[in-house]
Design a protein around this motif. Structure first.
Motif, mmCIF file in Angstrom:
data_model
loop_
_atom_site.group_PDB
_atom_site.id
_atom_site.type_symbol
_atom_site.label_atom_id
_atom_site.label_comp_id
_atom_site.label_asym_id
_atom_site.label_seq_id
_atom_site.Cartn_x
_atom_site.Cartn_y
_atom_site.Cartn_z
ATOM 1 N N LYS A 28 0.830 -1.208 0.000
ATOM 2 C CA LYS A 28 0.000 0.000 0.000
ATOM 3 C C LYS A 28 0.862 1.255 0.000
ATOM 4 C CE LYS A 28 -3.873 -2.159 2.402
ATOM 5 N NZ LYS A 28 -4.626 -2.203 3.668
ATOM 6 N N ILE A 29 1.933 1.247 0.759
ATOM 7 C CA ILE A 29 2.836 2.406 0.771
ATOM 8 C C ILE A 29 3.380 2.655 -0.634
ATOM 9 C CG2 ILE A 29 5.102 3.221 1.557
ATOM 10 C CD1 ILE A 29 4.450 1.881 4.291
ATOM 11 N N ILE A 30 3.840 1.612 -1.277
ATOM 12 C CA ILE A 30 4.368 1.754 -2.642
ATOM 13 C C ILE A 30 3.275 2.270 -3.569
ATOM 14 C CG2 ILE A 30 5.270 0.482 -4.631
ATOM 15 C CD1 ILE A 30 6.711 -1.333 -2.518
ATOM 16 N N PHE A 31 2.072 1.737 -3.445
ATOM 17 C CA PHE A 31 0.952 2.203 -4.271
ATOM 18 C C PHE A 31 0.727 3.704 -4.079
ATOM 19 C CE2 PHE A 31 -3.551 3.267 -4.645
ATOM 20 C CZ PHE A 31 -3.777 2.945 -5.975
ATOM 21 N N PHE A 32 0.682 4.157 -2.830
ATOM 22 C CA PHE A 32 0.428 5.564 -2.560
ATOM 23 C C PHE A 32 1.565 6.466 -3.051
ATOM 24 C CE2 PHE A 32 -2.400 3.956 1.021
ATOM 25 C CZ PHE A 32 -3.576 4.207 0.328
ATOM 26 N N LEU A 33 2.763 5.915 -3.153
ATOM 27 C CA LEU A 33 3.912 6.709 -3.602
ATOM 28 C C LEU A 33 4.121 6.685 -5.114
ATOM 29 C CD1 LEU A 33 6.515 5.873 -0.798
ATOM 30 C CD2 LEU A 33 5.128 7.950 -1.054
ATOM 31 N N LEU A 34 3.291 5.950 -5.839
ATOM 32 C CA LEU A 34 3.427 5.915 -7.297
ATOM 33 C C LEU A 34 3.269 7.334 -7.858
ATOM 34 C CD1 LEU A 34 1.378 2.743 -8.297
ATOM 35 C CD2 LEU A 34 3.857 3.031 -8.432
ATOM 36 N N GLY A 35 4.346 7.853 -8.397
ATOM 37 C CA GLY A 35 4.300 9.150 -9.071
ATOM 38 C C GLY A 35 4.210 10.366 -8.183
ATOM 39 N N LYS A 36 4.351 10.201 -6.873
ATOM 40 C CA LYS A 36 4.280 11.384 -6.002
ATOM 41 C C LYS A 36 5.046 11.180 -4.702
ATOM 42 C CE LYS A 36 -0.306 9.996 -4.457
ATOM 43 N NZ LYS A 36 -0.513 8.985 -5.478
#
Length: 119
Positions: A48-56
């Protein structure tokens, strides 16, 4: 009764076939490194952390809010991901922003998401 002879792998395969299938060898260090990355991706919170950090970039507070977790628990996961060079940090004043370390992590993540659509 007729006896059936089966080729064993050793009899059926030749060294040249193996060489054609294996472009190069993988070292123990490389294998361990790859296993560590997949181990990191094996935890739903880190995914989830990686998902939320995609592109931002996001700070720990924002991630804590998105994950509905305490900041110390999120910081612990970020430290783990940072040690593996999956995320990086940038400090601006007292605030620390996190982002994906490089495009490879994003590619692995996006490819895995694409794979899930084929299951």
């Amino acid at each position: 009764m007729d006896q059936v002879w089966l080729d064993t792998c050793e009899e059926a395969c030749t060294g040249s076939q193996i060489a054609r299938r294996e472009p190069s060898h993988i070292s123990e260090e490389q294998a361990a490194g790859i296993a560590e990355v997949f181990k990191a991706l094996g935890d739903p919170t880190r995914v989830k952390i990686i998902f939320f950090l995609l592109g931002k970039e996001l700070c720990v507070h924002d991630l804590s809010t998105l994950l509905d977790m305490g900041q110390s628990a999120v910081s612990h996961q970020l430290r783990y991901l940072r040690d593996l060079h999956i995320v990086k940090r940038r400090k601006e004043g007292k605030t620390v922003f996190y982002s994906l370390d490089d495009s490879h992590i994003e590619q692995i993540f996006v490819q895995t998401m694409g794979h899930l659509h084929h299951m």
